[in-house]
Design an enzyme around this catalytic site. Sequence first.
Site, PDB file in Angstrom:
ATOM      1  CB  CYS A  37     -47.421  35.141  46.974  1.00 49.19           C
ATOM      2  SG  CYS A  37     -47.197  34.041  45.558  1.00 49.19           S
ATOM      3  N   GLY A 109     -51.091  37.339  44.302  1.00 50.56           N
ATOM      4  CA  GLY A 109     -52.392  37.242  43.673  1.00 50.56           C
ATOM      5  C   GLY A 109     -52.359  36.477  42.371  1.00 50.56           C
ATOM      6  CD  GLU A 110     -54.437  32.311  39.355  1.00 52.77           C
ATOM      7  OE1 GLU A 110     -54.404  31.561  38.370  1.00 52.77           O
ATOM      8  OE2 GLU A 110     -54.783  31.932  40.499  1.00 52.77           O
TER       9      GLU A 110
END
Length: 381
Positions: A37, A109-110
């Site tokens: 992203c 992110g995650e």
Amino acid sequence: MSPRHSLLPPVGTETLPVVLLTFSSRLSQAREKGGMCGICGTVGRASPAELDAMTDSMIHRGPDGRGVTVFDGDPPAGLGNRRLAIIDPTPAGAQPMAFGDRWWITYNGELYNFRELRRDLENDGERFASQCDTEVLLRLFVTQGPRMLELLNGIFAFAVWDDLEKRLFLARDRLGVKPLYHTNIKGCFAFASELRALLPLIVTPSLDETALADYLTFLWVPDPKTAFRQIRKLPPGHFAWFDSDGLRVEQYWDLHFSPEERSEDEWRSLVGEAVTASVQRQMVSDVPLGSFLSGGVDSSAIVAAMSQTGERVSTYTIGFSKADLEHEIVPDDVHYARRVSQLLKTDYHETILQPDVLELLPRTVWHLEEPVADPAAISTY
């Protein structure tokens, strides 16, 4: 509340930073173009056309959707996002995302523990409209402020605009897996996941000669410097506020090492448990997962940990031709990767680099943006 213009179309159909690389089929397609992203934004100026250009310069990071939101007021501001949908790929996870018509987030992110964090928030009375970690991250910020960073287990770079207090919050994960650049030019503060999104805002970019010296010393440019004098990185483990008083950067985490005396058997058990827990914790995704497999200890251990979940793991191996290996100082590891794949019964994919790999150099350098003396960048790309 100041008027706002939403430029968000419908949504269409990156740990251990060195060791672990898991990816979905769509993620691998995005990596062919460069990435994850992408986030960006401005404060002090909010031109829809400028934010559109910044956002779309990172289309290779997010092929699944885009969004730009502009905030009128004093100061004006804007946020942009290119989305690669990994968790809750529905339109409910589109960004920039709002809460209470006051706080707006753009996030790359995650969060591996977002389900546990969500459950805690729900126990406190919070309710959610999506299944994505973005909404959990924003709600944590709204309810706890910067101290919420201590709760996060994941990789991230994000920005939150408070449209009531007119200030911007930025944060980056502990090890700096996710990039976050910023600049302040002629009264306009801007940030982005990539340098190229900021360069058009700078009339005449100039080389930071001290960064060049750092590169020649360390083979990369340590934070907070970049190759450009006008652009800086937010360091890993730091957050920042930007408002009428300017930019304030604070550290929220650092590595602390305390040696412990344990037997070899204890260390073997503890390391194995930690690696397995870390890998499986990072297998949070609503799309298929896979891993690089070099045949070395690190990647083999990761694939073994993934295989313990009972799912067949897709693995990807990059090798070199016999002629190229004659010029290498390390032996060919592909046969080890094949043996590990056979042992763990993975869905094995192997690619041997061809001489035309030189054609990838311009594109690889384009994605690196800053000088990085790491030949593995070619095979990784």
